[in-house]
Design a protein around this motif. Structure first.
Motif, PDB file in Angstrom:
ATOM      1  N   ASP A   7      21.651  27.539  11.190  1.00  0.00           N
ATOM      2  CA  ASP A   7      22.748  28.481  10.956  1.00  0.00           C
ATOM      3  C   ASP A   7      23.776  28.434  12.079  1.00  0.00           C
ATOM      4  OD1 ASP A   7      21.684  29.294   8.585  1.00  0.00           O
ATOM      5  OD2 ASP A   7      20.657  31.045   9.417  1.00  0.00           O
ATOM      6  N   ILE A   8      23.304  28.222  13.310  1.00  0.00           N
ATOM      7  CA  ILE A   8      24.228  28.200  14.444  1.00  0.00           C
ATOM      8  C   ILE A   8      24.899  26.843  14.587  1.00  0.00           C
ATOM      9  CG2 ILE A   8      24.382  28.383  16.958  1.00  0.00           C
ATOM     10  CD1 ILE A   8      22.125  30.418  16.861  1.00  0.00           C
ATOM     11  N   GLY A   9      24.105  25.776  14.528  1.00  0.00           N
ATOM     12  CA  GLY A   9      24.654  24.449  14.799  1.00  0.00           C
ATOM     13  C   GLY A   9      25.400  23.827  13.644  1.00  0.00           C
ATOM     14  N   ILE A  10      24.992  24.080  12.391  1.00  0.00           N
ATOM     15  CA  ILE A  10      25.608  23.447  11.233  1.00  0.00           C
ATOM     16  C   ILE A  10      26.625  24.366  10.561  1.00  0.00           C
ATOM     17  CG2 ILE A  10      25.179  22.310   9.032  1.00  0.00           C
ATOM     18  CD1 ILE A  10      24.100  20.824  11.474  1.00  0.00           C
ATOM     19  N   ARG A  11      26.231  25.587  10.311  1.00  0.00           N
ATOM     20  CA  ARG A  11      27.112  26.520   9.619  1.00  0.00           C
ATOM     21  C   ARG A  11      28.088  27.229  10.540  1.00  0.00           C
ATOM     22  NH1 ARG A  11      22.859  29.467   5.430  1.00  0.00           N
ATOM     23  NH2 ARG A  11      22.239  27.570   4.302  1.00  0.00           N
ATOM     24  N   GLY A  12      27.853  27.149  11.847  1.00  0.00           N
ATOM     25  CA  GLY A  12      28.769  27.777  12.796  1.00  0.00           C
ATOM     26  C   GLY A  12      28.771  29.287  12.724  1.00  0.00           C
ATOM     27  N   ASN A  13      27.596  29.899  12.606  1.00  0.00           N
ATOM     28  CA  ASN A  13      27.478  31.354  12.531  1.00  0.00           C
ATOM     29  C   ASN A  13      27.693  31.930  13.928  1.00  0.00           C
ATOM     30  OD1 ASN A  13      26.662  34.058  12.233  1.00  0.00           O
ATOM     31  ND2 ASN A  13      25.247  33.502  10.590  1.00  0.00           N
ATOM     32  N   LEU A  14      28.902  32.434  14.184  1.00  0.00           N
ATOM     33  CA  LEU A  14      29.252  32.924  15.517  1.00  0.00           C
ATOM     34  C   LEU A  14      28.488  34.187  15.874  1.00  0.00           C
ATOM     35  CD1 LEU A  14      30.981  32.758  18.065  1.00  0.00           C
ATOM     36  CD2 LEU A  14      32.761  34.024  16.848  1.00  0.00           C
TER      37      LEU A  14
END
Length: 204
Positions: free
Chosen positions: A113-120
């Motif tokens: 979620d953080i690395g691929i989807r860019g969930n800030l």
């Protein structure tokens, strides 16, 4: 109308022997856990005793005691030491592996979620959580943290079990305050920042 049913802390802790100890339903075992953990913390932190040396000496004395117990039992026609069947069953290992798999998958999902989807928002929450863990870890060593964990485990569940209504009221007020502060930060900071989302390449 009757009073609302309270949350069962005993069932939440598994409803077994561990729950009985943490809720002081078995006072002797709870006191034993507190005294033993305090003694170990004192030995390692205050007296400066080495953990590896302590384990080695404890196992050595245990082996000597069991050896002489078994020899004396054979000579005096006494029962042997009451040792249980010391083996780990396949069922226990499978349950441990399954529990580990769930934690690993949760960590991989978080990283995705953080690395691929860019969930800030998730990245900020993770950064704050890791910073808090790092800060607390810089104040205490691992053994002291473990001892604090034992003290909290022997105090927080029984306190919550006895004062559920008051604690729930205070936690609800604190949760609402945190929500308000998070909305302010979200509107002023996070909503203005956008992370580029990586586009997957099409395979022809």
């Amino acid at each position: 109308m009757g009073e609302p049913r309270q949350f069962s802390v005993h069932l939440a802790l598994g409803g077994g022997a561990v729950a009985d100890v943490l809720l002081w339903k078995k006072g002797y075992q709870s006191v034993t856990l507190l005294v033993v953990s305090t003694a170990l913390w004192f030995i390692f932190e205050t007296a400066g005793y080495n953990l590896l040396s302590f384990i080695s000496n404890a196992l050595f004395f245990l082996a000597v005691i069991l050896f002489f117990w078994a020899k004396s039992a054979a000579l005096l026609n006494r029962p042997l030491p009451p040792l249980p069947n010391l083996e780990v069953s396949e069922d226990v290992m499978l349950r441990a592996a399954d529990e580990t798999r769930l934690w690993v998958n949760e960590a991989l999902s978080l990283a995705h979620d953080i690395g691929i989807r860019g969930n800030l928002r998730l990245a900020v929450q993770l950064a704050i959580g890791l910073w808090l863990i790092s800060y607390i870890g810089s104040l205490f060593d691992f053994l002291t943290l473990a001892y604090i964990g034992v003290l909290l485990s022997l105090s927080m569940p029984v306190l919550y079990d006895n004062y559920q209504d008051l604690i729930n009221e205070k936690m609800h007020a604190a949760y609402k305050l945190v929500q308000i502060q998070y909305r302010v930060i979200d509107e002023k900071v996070l909503s203005r920042i956008s992370l580029p989302v990586s586009k997957e390449k099409k395979i022809q």
